[in-house]
Design a protein around this motif. Sequence first.
Motif, PDB file in Angstrom:
ATOM      1  N   ASN A  52     -15.639 -37.597  -6.170  1.00  0.00           N
ATOM      2  CA  ASN A  52     -14.428 -37.895  -6.955  1.00  0.00           C
ATOM      3  C   ASN A  52     -14.652 -37.757  -8.456  1.00  0.00           C
ATOM      4  OD1 ASN A  52     -13.070 -38.592  -4.499  1.00  0.00           O
ATOM      5  ND2 ASN A  52     -13.970 -40.646  -4.609  1.00  0.00           N
ATOM      6  N   SER A  53     -15.573 -36.909  -8.857  1.00  0.00           N
ATOM      7  CA  SER A  53     -15.817 -36.652 -10.280  1.00  0.00           C
ATOM      8  C   SER A  53     -15.375 -35.223 -10.607  1.00  0.00           C
ATOM      9  CB  SER A  53     -17.298 -36.834 -10.613  1.00  0.00           C
ATOM     10  OG  SER A  53     -18.092 -35.892  -9.909  1.00  0.00           O
ATOM     11  N   TRP A  54     -15.477 -34.876 -11.898  1.00  0.00           N
ATOM     12  CA  TRP A  54     -15.116 -33.527 -12.304  1.00  0.00           C
ATOM     13  C   TRP A  54     -16.065 -32.494 -11.700  1.00  0.00           C
ATOM     14  CZ3 TRP A  54     -10.601 -32.283 -14.078  1.00  0.00           C
ATOM     15  CH2 TRP A  54      -9.850 -33.212 -14.802  1.00  0.00           C
ATOM     16  N   SER A  55     -17.343 -32.837 -11.573  1.00  0.00           N
ATOM     17  CA  SER A  55     -18.288 -31.916 -10.943  1.00  0.00           C
ATOM     18  C   SER A  55     -17.965 -31.728  -9.462  1.00  0.00           C
ATOM     19  CB  SER A  55     -19.717 -32.432 -11.116  1.00  0.00           C
ATOM     20  OG  SER A  55     -19.863 -33.718 -10.533  1.00  0.00           O
ATOM     21  N   ASP A  56     -17.514 -32.790  -8.813  1.00  0.00           N
ATOM     22  CA  ASP A  56     -17.104 -32.690  -7.415  1.00  0.00           C
ATOM     23  C   ASP A  56     -15.892 -31.775  -7.276  1.00  0.00           C
ATOM     24  OD1 ASP A  56     -16.712 -33.090  -4.723  1.00  0.00           O
ATOM     25  OD2 ASP A  56     -15.775 -35.059  -4.957  1.00  0.00           O
ATOM     26  N   THR A  57     -14.911 -31.953  -8.146  1.00  0.00           N
ATOM     27  CA  THR A  57     -13.703 -31.123  -8.094  1.00  0.00           C
ATOM     28  C   THR A  57     -14.024 -29.660  -8.372  1.00  0.00           C
ATOM     29  OG1 THR A  57     -12.379 -33.018  -8.850  1.00  0.00           O
ATOM     30  CG2 THR A  57     -11.388 -30.825  -9.028  1.00  0.00           C
ATOM     31  N   GLY A  58     -14.854 -29.407  -9.391  1.00  0.00           N
ATOM     32  CA  GLY A  58     -15.212 -28.031  -9.709  1.00  0.00           C
ATOM     33  C   GLY A  58     -16.002 -27.362  -8.610  1.00  0.00           C
ATOM     34  N   GLY A  80     -24.995 -22.706  -2.422  1.00  0.00           N
ATOM     35  CA  GLY A  80     -24.355 -23.644  -1.511  1.00  0.00           C
ATOM     36  C   GLY A  80     -25.018 -25.016  -1.541  1.00  0.00           C
ATOM     37  N   VAL A  81     -26.361 -25.032  -1.562  1.00  0.00           N
ATOM     38  CA  VAL A  81     -27.087 -26.310  -1.626  1.00  0.00           C
ATOM     39  C   VAL A  81     -26.845 -27.002  -2.969  1.00  0.00           C
ATOM     40  CG1 VAL A  81     -29.384 -27.343  -1.696  1.00  0.00           C
ATOM     41  CG2 VAL A  81     -28.843 -25.644   0.049  1.00  0.00           C
ATOM     42  N   LEU A  82     -26.913 -26.243  -4.058  1.00  0.00           N
ATOM     43  CA  LEU A  82     -26.718 -26.847  -5.377  1.00  0.00           C
ATOM     44  C   LEU A  82     -25.316 -27.436  -5.527  1.00  0.00           C
ATOM     45  CD1 LEU A  82     -28.530 -24.294  -7.733  1.00  0.00           C
ATOM     46  CD2 LEU A  82     -29.326 -26.547  -6.998  1.00  0.00           C
ATOM     47  N   LEU A  83     -24.308 -26.678  -5.144  1.00  0.00           N
ATOM     48  CA  LEU A  83     -22.936 -27.179  -5.258  1.00  0.00           C
ATOM     49  C   LEU A  83     -22.701 -28.350  -4.310  1.00  0.00           C
ATOM     50  CD1 LEU A  83     -20.863 -23.871  -5.553  1.00  0.00           C
ATOM     51  CD2 LEU A  83     -21.437 -25.487  -7.361  1.00  0.00           C
ATOM     52  N   SER A 132     -21.275 -10.756  -3.324  1.00  0.00           N
ATOM     53  CA  SER A 132     -20.082 -10.523  -2.515  1.00  0.00           C
ATOM     54  C   SER A 132     -20.279 -10.974  -1.070  1.00  0.00           C
ATOM     55  CB  SER A 132     -19.712  -9.038  -2.557  1.00  0.00           C
ATOM     56  OG  SER A 132     -18.626  -8.748  -1.713  1.00  0.00           O
ATOM     57  N   VAL A 133     -21.445 -10.678  -0.508  1.00  0.00           N
ATOM     58  CA  VAL A 133     -21.724 -11.077   0.876  1.00  0.00           C
ATOM     59  C   VAL A 133     -21.933 -12.584   0.986  1.00  0.00           C
ATOM     60  CG1 VAL A 133     -23.400 -10.847   2.751  1.00  0.00           C
ATOM     61  CG2 VAL A 133     -22.644  -8.834   1.530  1.00  0.00           C
ATOM     62  N   GLY A 134     -22.656 -13.176   0.013  1.00  0.00           N
ATOM     63  CA  GLY A 134     -23.031 -14.585   0.115  1.00  0.00           C
ATOM     64  C   GLY A 134     -21.986 -15.564  -0.358  1.00  0.00           C
ATOM     65  N   PHE A 135     -20.918 -15.088  -1.033  1.00  0.00           N
ATOM     66  CA  PHE A 135     -19.931 -16.007  -1.605  1.00  0.00           C
ATOM     67  C   PHE A 135     -19.225 -16.821  -0.533  1.00  0.00           C
ATOM     68  CE2 PHE A 135     -15.983 -16.566  -4.428  1.00  0.00           C
ATOM     69  CZ  PHE A 135     -16.557 -17.659  -5.063  1.00  0.00           C
ATOM     70  N   PHE A 136     -18.926 -16.193   0.602  1.00  0.00           N
ATOM     71  CA  PHE A 136     -18.277 -16.906   1.708  1.00  0.00           C
ATOM     72  C   PHE A 136     -19.192 -17.982   2.267  1.00  0.00           C
ATOM     73  CE2 PHE A 136     -17.185 -17.438   6.205  1.00  0.00           C
ATOM     74  CZ  PHE A 136     -15.817 -17.705   6.119  1.00  0.00           C
ATOM     75  N   LEU A 137     -20.481 -17.675   2.371  1.00  0.00           N
ATOM     76  CA  LEU A 137     -21.450 -18.647   2.871  1.00  0.00           C
ATOM     77  C   LEU A 137     -21.607 -19.812   1.904  1.00  0.00           C
ATOM     78  CD1 LEU A 137     -23.517 -19.417   5.022  1.00  0.00           C
ATOM     79  CD2 LEU A 137     -25.187 -18.004   3.832  1.00  0.00           C
ATOM     80  N   VAL A 138     -21.515 -19.542   0.605  1.00  0.00           N
ATOM     81  CA  VAL A 138     -21.595 -20.608  -0.403  1.00  0.00           C
ATOM     82  C   VAL A 138     -20.522 -21.659  -0.153  1.00  0.00           C
ATOM     83  CG1 VAL A 138     -21.256 -21.134  -2.852  1.00  0.00           C
ATOM     84  CG2 VAL A 138     -22.687 -19.209  -2.186  1.00  0.00           C
ATOM     85  N   GLY A 139     -19.293 -21.216   0.077  1.00  0.00           N
ATOM     86  CA  GLY A 139     -18.193 -22.159   0.278  1.00  0.00           C
ATOM     87  C   GLY A 139     -18.390 -23.035   1.496  1.00  0.00           C
ATOM     88  N   ASN A 140     -18.708 -22.434   2.633  1.00  0.00           N
ATOM     89  CA  ASN A 140     -18.890 -23.220   3.862  1.00  0.00           C
ATOM     90  C   ASN A 140     -20.083 -24.163   3.754  1.00  0.00           C
ATOM     91  OD1 ASN A 140     -16.864 -22.343   5.945  1.00  0.00           O
ATOM     92  ND2 ASN A 140     -17.693 -20.351   5.416  1.00  0.00           N
ATOM     93  N   LEU A 141     -21.179 -23.673   3.185  1.00  0.00           N
ATOM     94  CA  LEU A 141     -22.387 -24.486   3.096  1.00  0.00           C
ATOM     95  C   LEU A 141     -22.200 -25.656   2.134  1.00  0.00           C
ATOM     96  CD1 LEU A 141     -25.166 -24.337   4.424  1.00  0.00           C
ATOM     97  CD2 LEU A 141     -26.005 -23.153   2.408  1.00  0.00           C
ATOM     98  N   ALA A 142     -21.546 -25.416   1.003  1.00  0.00           N
ATOM     99  CA  ALA A 142     -21.336 -26.483   0.026  1.00  0.00           C
ATOM    100  C   ALA A 142     -20.469 -27.597   0.599  1.00  0.00           C
ATOM    101  CB  ALA A 142     -20.691 -25.910  -1.238  1.00  0.00           C
ATOM    102  N   MET A 148     -16.004 -28.089  -5.367  1.00  0.00           N
ATOM    103  CA  MET A 148     -15.156 -27.837  -4.207  1.00  0.00           C
ATOM    104  C   MET A 148     -14.126 -26.737  -4.480  1.00  0.00           C
ATOM    105  SD  MET A 148     -16.232 -29.508  -1.646  1.00  0.00           S
ATOM    106  CE  MET A 148     -17.850 -29.017  -2.303  1.00  0.00           C
ATOM    107  N   PHE A 149     -13.730 -26.572  -5.746  1.00  0.00           N
ATOM    108  CA  PHE A 149     -12.850 -25.449  -6.084  1.00  0.00           C
ATOM    109  C   PHE A 149     -13.563 -24.122  -5.864  1.00  0.00           C
ATOM    110  CE2 PHE A 149     -11.327 -22.298  -9.147  1.00  0.00           C
ATOM    111  CZ  PHE A 149      -9.976 -22.247  -8.807  1.00  0.00           C
ATOM    112  N   VAL A 150     -14.827 -24.041  -6.295  1.00  0.00           N
ATOM    113  CA  VAL A 150     -15.612 -22.830  -6.072  1.00  0.00           C
ATOM    114  C   VAL A 150     -15.826 -22.602  -4.572  1.00  0.00           C
ATOM    115  CG1 VAL A 150     -17.848 -21.730  -6.472  1.00  0.00           C
ATOM    116  CG2 VAL A 150     -16.750 -23.015  -8.311  1.00  0.00           C
ATOM    117  N   ALA A 151     -16.101 -23.687  -3.837  1.00  0.00           N
ATOM    118  CA  ALA A 151     -16.302 -23.562  -2.397  1.00  0.00           C
ATOM    119  C   ALA A 151     -15.031 -23.080  -1.701  1.00  0.00           C
ATOM    120  CB  ALA A 151     -16.744 -24.907  -1.820  1.00  0.00           C
ATOM    121  N   LEU A 152     -13.884 -23.616  -2.108  1.00  0.00           N
ATOM    122  CA  LEU A 152     -12.617 -23.194  -1.502  1.00  0.00           C
ATOM    123  C   LEU A 152     -12.310 -21.735  -1.826  1.00  0.00           C
ATOM    124  CD1 LEU A 152     -10.134 -24.075   0.099  1.00  0.00           C
ATOM    125  CD2 LEU A 152      -9.064 -24.745  -2.054  1.00  0.00           C
ATOM    126  N   ALA A 153     -12.642 -21.315  -3.050  1.00  0.00           N
ATOM    127  CA  ALA A 153     -12.448 -19.906  -3.417  1.00  0.00           C
ATOM    128  C   ALA A 153     -13.333 -19.001  -2.574  1.00  0.00           C
ATOM    129  CB  ALA A 153     -12.739 -19.706  -4.900  1.00  0.00           C
TER     130      ALA A 153
END
Length: 223
Positions: free
Chosen positions: A40-46, A28-31, A93-103, A48-53
């Motif tokens: 507004n870059s490709w890294s930003d889009t990628g 979450g911190v890295l993303l 599996s447990v931490g994936f949801f936290l990754v999205g919100n934290l990022a 946030m896509f992972v975070a939304l997933a």
Amino acid sequence: PVIQEILAQLRPTLELAAGGLLVGIVFGVLLGVLSGTRPNSWSDTGSMFVALAGISMPSFWTAMLLIYIFGLKLRWFPIVGDGLPALVLPAISVGFFLVGNLARLIRSSILEVMTEDYIRTGKAKGLGHWRVVFRHALRNAMIPPITLLGVQFALLIGGAVITETVFARPGLGQLLVTSVLNKDVPMVQALVIYTTSAYIIFNLFVDLLYGVIDPRIRDARTV
């Protein structure tokens, strides 16, 4: 006494919760930093896509995908068992949801902090970009994410219940499901008290952590 059975199943649940928390904080911190420092870059889009997933996908669906891809097809990690290799997939599996919100929250905090005067002063003094980001910007942007961790801890425990069931892991989640099916009311009551107490203690720890991260808060408490 129900406390004996709870203590017997406590270690696997603590391992899973700690693993999920570690996955959520690291990725979450890295993303969030990668997205917030390059808007507004490709890294930003990628990122946030992972975070939304991570926010959108329920934990049981994430667990089944991880089992199918990394457990059955690639065979990188064991699906069931004990030890660190068997903990990797449940922790993700447990931490994936936290990754999205934290990022997402760190991204917005970094974007806000990067416009402050002390950031421009650090750059004018010749400090490197990543040193400014991690030493100055990230530390001042961590108060909202730390607050989120306290709120999300209850969801982390809830996700552990589902994940333990999907991965057939021992722990309090499996014990709770079995107790509900067997109508073991004292055990269910004890587990509810345990999770509520853990949630309160974790939020108290988060409140105390504010002063460690930001000395201004610690100084304000002593006034």
